[in-house]
Design a protein around this motif. Structure first.
Motif, PDB file in Angstrom:
ATOM      1  N   TRP A   1     -43.638  -3.664 -21.532  1.00 20.13           N
ATOM      2  CA  TRP A   1     -44.908  -2.955 -21.345  1.00 20.13           C
ATOM      3  C   TRP A   1     -46.035  -3.473 -22.233  1.00 20.13           C
ATOM      4  O   TRP A   1     -47.182  -3.049 -22.077  1.00 20.13           O
TER       5      TRP A   1
ATOM      6  N   TYR B   1     -50.760  -2.217 -15.219  1.00 19.42           N
ATOM      7  CA  TYR B   1     -50.112  -0.967 -14.783  1.00 19.42           C
ATOM      8  C   TYR B   1     -51.098  -0.136 -13.944  1.00 19.42           C
ATOM      9  O   TYR B   1     -50.730   0.437 -12.926  1.00 19.42           O
TER      10      TYR B   1
ATOM     11  N   GLY C   1     -44.265   8.568 -23.653  1.00 16.25           N
ATOM     12  CA  GLY C   1     -44.380   7.409 -22.764  1.00 16.25           C
ATOM     13  C   GLY C   1     -45.569   7.618 -21.843  1.00 16.25           C
ATOM     14  O   GLY C   1     -45.469   7.470 -20.628  1.00 16.25           O
ATOM     15  N   CYS C   2     -46.717   7.939 -22.450  1.00 16.37           N
ATOM     16  CA  CYS C   2     -47.879   8.425 -21.676  1.00 16.37           C
ATOM     17  C   CYS C   2     -48.504   7.340 -20.808  1.00 16.37           C
ATOM     18  O   CYS C   2     -49.271   7.650 -19.896  1.00 16.37           O
ATOM     19  N   GLY C   3     -48.191   6.055 -21.071  1.00 14.09           N
ATOM     20  CA  GLY C   3     -48.778   4.989 -20.257  1.00 14.09           C
ATOM     21  C   GLY C   3     -50.293   5.074 -20.298  1.00 14.09           C
ATOM     22  O   GLY C   3     -50.901   5.233 -21.373  1.00 14.09           O
TER      23      GLY C   3
ATOM     24  N   ASP D   1     -46.969   6.823 -26.981  1.00 16.13           N
ATOM     25  CA  ASP D   1     -46.404   5.699 -26.237  1.00 16.13           C
ATOM     26  C   ASP D   1     -45.973   4.644 -27.252  1.00 16.13           C
ATOM     27  O   ASP D   1     -46.543   4.542 -28.342  1.00 16.13           O
ATOM     28  N   ALA D   2     -44.963   3.863 -26.843  1.00 18.28           N
ATOM     29  CA  ALA D   2     -44.445   2.814 -27.727  1.00 18.28           C
ATOM     30  C   ALA D   2     -45.404   1.625 -27.808  1.00 18.28           C
ATOM     31  O   ALA D   2     -45.293   0.819 -28.729  1.00 18.28           O
TER      32      ALA D   2
ATOM     33  N   GLY E   1     -45.802   6.129 -30.824  1.00 17.78           N
ATOM     34  CA  GLY E   1     -44.499   6.745 -31.103  1.00 17.78           C
ATOM     35  C   GLY E   1     -43.460   6.168 -30.169  1.00 17.78           C
ATOM     36  O   GLY E   1     -43.731   5.948 -28.989  1.00 17.78           O
ATOM     37  N   THR E   2     -42.274   5.907 -30.708  1.00 15.75           N
ATOM     38  CA  THR E   2     -41.216   5.269 -29.922  1.00 15.75           C
ATOM     39  C   THR E   2     -39.970   6.136 -29.928  1.00 15.75           C
ATOM     40  O   THR E   2     -39.366   6.346 -30.988  1.00 15.75           O
ATOM     41  N   LEU E   3     -39.618   6.638 -28.750  1.00 18.47           N
ATOM     42  CA  LEU E   3     -38.357   7.371 -28.615  1.00 18.47           C
ATOM     43  C   LEU E   3     -37.209   6.429 -28.970  1.00 18.47           C
ATOM     44  O   LEU E   3     -37.277   5.254 -28.623  1.00 18.47           O
TER      45      LEU E   3
ATOM     46  N   ASN F   1     -42.707  11.167 -17.809  1.00 15.98           N
ATOM     47  CA  ASN F   1     -42.816  10.773 -16.402  1.00 15.98           C
ATOM     48  C   ASN F   1     -42.419   9.305 -16.244  1.00 15.98           C
ATOM     49  O   ASN F   1     -43.165   8.414 -16.663  1.00 15.98           O
ATOM     50  N   PHE F   2     -41.229   9.045 -15.673  1.00 18.45           N
ATOM     51  CA  PHE F   2     -40.707   7.686 -15.471  1.00 18.45           C
ATOM     52  C   PHE F   2     -40.607   6.910 -16.786  1.00 18.45           C
ATOM     53  O   PHE F   2     -41.059   5.771 -16.887  1.00 18.45           O
TER      54      PHE F   2
HETATM   55  C1  LIG Z   1     -43.327   3.559 -16.049  1.00 17.62           C
HETATM   56  S1  LIG Z   1     -44.416   3.763 -17.397  1.00 17.62           S
HETATM   57  C2  LIG Z   1     -44.874   5.488 -17.152  1.00 17.62           C
HETATM   58  C3  LIG Z   1     -46.203   5.808 -17.766  1.00 17.62           C
HETATM   59  C4  LIG Z   1     -46.703   7.240 -17.560  1.00 17.62           C
HETATM   60  N1  LIG Z   1     -45.736   8.221 -18.017  1.00 17.62           N
HETATM   61  C5  LIG Z   1     -47.114   7.519 -16.141  1.00 17.62           C
HETATM   62  O1  LIG Z   1     -46.645   8.507 -15.569  1.00 17.62           O
HETATM   63  O2  LIG Z   1     -47.924   6.755 -15.581  1.00 17.62           O
HETATM   64  C6  LIG Z   1     -43.328   3.856 -18.803  1.00 17.62           C
HETATM   65  C7  LIG Z   1     -44.060   4.029 -20.123  1.00 17.62           C
HETATM   66  O3  LIG Z   1     -43.087   4.349 -21.137  1.00 17.62           O
HETATM   67  C8  LIG Z   1     -43.428   3.645 -22.320  1.00 17.62           C
HETATM   68  N2  LIG Z   1     -42.192   3.505 -23.105  1.00 17.62           N
HETATM   69  C9  LIG Z   1     -41.132   2.699 -22.835  1.00 17.62           C
HETATM   70  N3  LIG Z   1     -40.176   2.879 -23.766  1.00 17.62           N
HETATM   71  C10 LIG Z   1     -40.631   3.821 -24.632  1.00 17.62           C
HETATM   72  C11 LIG Z   1     -40.100   4.446 -25.792  1.00 17.62           C
HETATM   73  N4  LIG Z   1     -38.881   4.123 -26.263  1.00 17.62           N
HETATM   74  N5  LIG Z   1     -40.842   5.387 -26.426  1.00 17.62           N
HETATM   75  C12 LIG Z   1     -42.073   5.722 -25.967  1.00 17.62           C
HETATM   76  N6  LIG Z   1     -42.641   5.159 -24.864  1.00 17.62           N
HETATM   77  C13 LIG Z   1     -41.925   4.222 -24.210  1.00 17.62           C
HETATM   78  C14 LIG Z   1     -44.008   2.335 -21.831  1.00 17.62           C
HETATM   79  O4  LIG Z   1     -44.802   1.684 -22.822  1.00 17.62           O
HETATM   80  C15 LIG Z   1     -44.814   2.802 -20.615  1.00 17.62           C
HETATM   81  O5  LIG Z   1     -46.127   3.162 -20.979  1.00 17.62           O
END
Ligand SMILES: C[S@@+](CC[C@H](N)C(=O)[O-])C[C@H]1O[C@@H](n2cnc3c(N)ncnc32)[C@H](O)[C@@H]1O
Length: 258
Positions: free
Chosen positions: A2, A9, A40-42, A61-62, A82-84, A100-101
């Protein structure tokens, strides 16, 4: 996968991933005055929708690029890096949490959900989505084109020991293991309308998701072969006006911190 991908995106998966957001926010009971965390707010789709409901929204978001995109889109929200599975918040800080995803990208989804459980207050609600498996025909279109051109998809979707069924029951089981009560897992099916050329370019040029990463690594000849297969396969999913109608199925699971 990402890093530096916020603009790409926005051009590809953002509109697709927006579809379940009203159901996701309803499941987490996000409403006026609720303290809501979106992980993971994207690029901020969930954050913007939660703010429109009058919630007090915090997002992480990471990827710094995604944090910047959400911060610019929803200046009233608190948006942090922030990173899960480790969140920079104290215990029992939030009334509701959504992802969300995201769970399919975190490596260990149980550890990630356990962390969401920690930052929720007792009675707080969690709601998550991810893509259902077996996938619907629209979900696999680009991957089928790549495979028809001889490209091998990466093995497995999560590390050993943390794989799980991408079904309502499978994701509900993860929530229970993480300590949530009153858990339900459901499935949402819809047809995503898209222009065939834009759909291809959004993933193949932007490197979005596993399939975008696969397509982005192809040589020029391999890419041309994959595109030819894509054009053929896409015809089967074209609607009466020539635009694609791409069937997708998402799992939506939710629960409560007892
Ligand atoms: C498919 S996108 C979904 C974005 C948003 N939730 C949406 O609905 O459009 C996945 C997102 O999760 C973030 N992500 C991936 N691994 C992560 C982690 N370990 N912690 C936090 N965010 C993470 C990515 O950077 C990306 O922005």
């Amino acid at each position: 996968m990402w890093a530096g991908r916020a603009a790409a995106y926005r051009r590809s998966a953002e509109r697709l991933c927006a579809h379940p957001v009203p159901d996701l926010l309803d499941a987490a009971r996000v409403a006026e005055g609720v303290g809501h965390l979106d992980v993971g707010c994207g690029t901020g789709t969930v954050v913007e929708a939660a703010r429109a409901r009058g919630a007090h929204v915090t997002a992480v978001d990471a990827e710094p690029d995604m944090v910047a995109a959400t911060g610019a889109r929803v200046p009233q929200a608190r948006v942090e890096h922030g990173t899960l599975p480790e969140l920079p918040f104290p215990d029992a800080e939030f009334d509701a949490a959504t992802a969300n995803f995201v769970l399919n990208h975190v490596g260990d989804p149980i550890a990630a959900l356990t962390e969401l459980h920690r930052v929720l207050r007792p009675g707080g609600r969690v709601a998550v989505t991810l893509w259902r498996n077996p996938d619907a025909a629209g979900q696999t279109l680009l991957g089928r084109a790549a495979q028809a051109a001889g490209v091998t998809p990466p093995a497995g979707r999560a590390g050993p020991g943390v794989d799980f069924a991408r079904t309502g029951d499978g994701v509900a089981g993860l929530l229970r293991t993480a300590g949530f009560a009153d858990v339900r897992g459901t499935e949402l099916a819809w047809e995503h309308p898209a222009d065939a050329e834009e759909w291809w370019a959004g993933f193949a040029d932007g490197g979005i998701g596993t399939v975008g990463t696969m397509l982005g690594a192809l040589t020029q000849e391999e890419r041309a072969a994959a595109k030819a297969h894509y054009d053929r396969l896409a015809e089967e999913l074209a609607g009466p006006d020539g635009r694609l109608l791409l069937p997708h199925i998402a799992v939506l699971a939710h629960g409560v911190k007892a």
